[in-house]
Design a protein around this motif. Sequence first.
Motif, short mmCIF file in Angstrom:
data_model
loop_
_atom_site.label_atom_id
_atom_site.label_comp_id
_atom_site.label_asym_id
_atom_site.label_seq_id
_atom_site.Cartn_x
_atom_site.Cartn_y
_atom_site.Cartn_z
N GLN A 261 -2.76 7.54 -0.63
CA GLN A 261 -3.77 7.98 -1.60
C GLN A 261 -3.23 9.17 -2.39
O GLN A 261 -2.40 9.93 -1.89
CB GLN A 261 -5.04 8.42 -0.86
N HIS B 40 -6.46 5.00 -4.04
CA HIS B 40 -5.42 4.31 -3.29
C HIS B 40 -4.34 3.84 -4.26
O HIS B 40 -4.64 3.26 -5.31
CB HIS B 40 -6.00 3.09 -2.56
N LEU C 250 0.85 -1.19 0.00
CA LEU C 250 0.00 0.00 0.00
C LEU C 250 0.88 1.24 0.00
O LEU C 250 1.91 1.28 0.67
CB LEU C 250 -0.89 0.02 1.25
N SER C 251 0.46 2.26 -0.73
CA SER C 251 1.31 3.44 -0.83
C SER C 251 0.49 4.74 -0.73
O SER C 251 0.72 5.70 -1.47
CB SER C 251 2.07 3.36 -2.16
N SER D 3 0.44 1.63 7.70
CA SER D 3 -0.67 2.31 7.02
C SER D 3 -1.70 2.91 7.96
O SER D 3 -2.55 3.69 7.54
CB SER D 3 -1.41 1.29 6.13
N ILE E 78 -10.45 0.65 2.04
CA ILE E 78 -9.59 -0.54 2.09
C ILE E 78 -10.32 -1.64 2.87
O ILE E 78 -10.75 -1.43 4.00
CB ILE E 78 -8.21 -0.24 2.71
N THR F 149 2.64 -6.12 2.90
CA THR F 149 1.70 -5.15 2.31
C THR F 149 1.85 -3.76 2.90
O THR F 149 1.15 -2.83 2.49
CB THR F 149 0.24 -5.62 2.52
N ILE G 217 -9.53 -1.09 -2.39
CA ILE G 217 -8.49 -2.12 -2.29
C ILE G 217 -9.05 -3.23 -1.42
O ILE G 217 -9.66 -2.96 -0.39
CB ILE G 217 -7.22 -1.59 -1.57
N VAL H 185 -1.04 1.47 -5.10
CA VAL H 185 -0.41 0.19 -4.73
C VAL H 185 0.87 0.05 -5.54
O VAL H 185 0.85 0.14 -6.78
CB VAL H 185 -1.37 -0.99 -5.03
#
Length: 487
Positions: free
Chosen positions: A122, A128, A119-120, A306, A329, A301, A162, A130
Amino acid sequence: MSEQKFDLIVIGAGPGGYTAAIRAAQLGMSVAVVEKRFTLGGVCLNEGCIPSKALLESSRLFSKATDKFELHGISISPPILNLAKMMQRKEGVVKKLTDGIEYLFKKYGIIRFYGTARLSGQNIEKLHRVVILLNDSNSTFSEPPGNSNTPTSLFIIQGTKILLATGSDPVEPPGIVLDGNVVVSAREALLFDKLPEHLVVLGGSYIGLEMASLWRRLGAQVTVVEMQPQILSCMDRQVSEVLYRALRKQGIHFRLNSRLSLVDHSGKKAVVRITCNADVEEIDCDRLLIAIGRRPFIEETGINDSGILLDANGRIIVDCDYQTSLSGIYAVGDIIPGPMLAHKASDEAVTCIERIAGRTSAVNYNCIPGIVYTFPEAASLGNSEEQLRESAISYNVGKYNFSANGRARCMEETEGFVKILADKENDRILGVHIVCSHASDLISEVAVVMNFGATVRDLSSTSHPHPTLSEAIKEAALDVHNEAIHY
Ligand code: FAD
């Protein structure tokens, strides 16, 4: 090059992830799935449910040929084990099924990325992001963008939603390191290239007992070490007692109330110390299988960074829509609370996607059967007798033994019983426990009626074909009101 956008990005292609992807595509969403394993299907298809049941089936035939054929008047010279061929068949079964998921992905236009997703955050449009670390041999699955700003092995995609479905990994006990050779998890125990001389199994629950059965049937000496005073402590006590007796009769040794430590592990052998109160014994073995449970797999992940909330067991907390503490998510399967079962993961997946699409779906957690695929099999649904007593719920019990069932007699498979627990007040079915050769198939009938809130009378007044094992369910239901005919 702009980053590709999807309505839904699924991370992990086990029964949770792949089912969600297919359902979402059916409902018209654009879907990408990121899976780091080359084949689809997750633990279930690749190293869990399917390979274990394929080998259990083969080993069951082998032990039947050894012990049961003579009873039917069929004499054959002692059967000879070809383990390599047995393993090859199992691989073939796995391949057919994993290929099947690949076919379905193509059919539904699901884009598959072969790599590890993280996950990276928004972007400004609230999509979101990824990041995918693509596996090198990936080229057939996705085309890296050739963007000069990113290394070719990194790929970024964006999703409105996600879904995390990254599954679980075996728990390692403190002080014991799995080397994948002598000290192993079920993953390696499904790949042994020769019969173990002595397999010690730490853990007397679902996976430990299935692996113990599999290798015992093929001729290995097997000892199961369990910390609790009974095996399968999560199931109804009568189930665990009957299964314990059956497995002991098959030659599996048990050490209950016992703890295990590794004394020596050098070369191809291990020495384990088993402690039961003041008694201590040391056993030599060539394989030590660790089967003490599984833990959610979330490391790669980036969930820890996060802000997604976890419970005390490290599982992701979700609401009734399967949404995590981060909006947009979602999570399903082994990484969220509940039994770690493939059908639970796929039921949650469908429900999650349908709720995203605005439908009113729900999983009935009281109606998720748990099965142990030993011989006989054990299948449980709803409450155990112990749970009902603990909760001070008044109940009636009906029980029927397969020794009185015509079909079981014809099959020479008379071990086991059906037990039905019903609410004393309103006759609703609260729990069903079956031990028999086909318990896994029989339990579904009761799951359906329980799901519709049926009473025991609904079950007992339904015609069951003769001669079938399912007649035992009808008789157990009749027995709840002391009306069983063949008792
Ligand atoms: P998984 O099936 O674990 O799939 C998760 C996938 O996510 C994996 O393929 C993994 O490679 C991928 N992944 C993880 N992180 C990333 C990442 N960052 N990026 C990309 N991909 C990632 N259940 C039953 O109901 N019946 C049975 O008979 C049964 N037998 C079993 C036997 C054994 C030996 C084992 C080990 C398990 C068994 N189970 C059984 C349990 C069942 O396999 C699991 O409950 C089920 O697979 C969980 O599904 P899932 O979708 O949550 O995750």
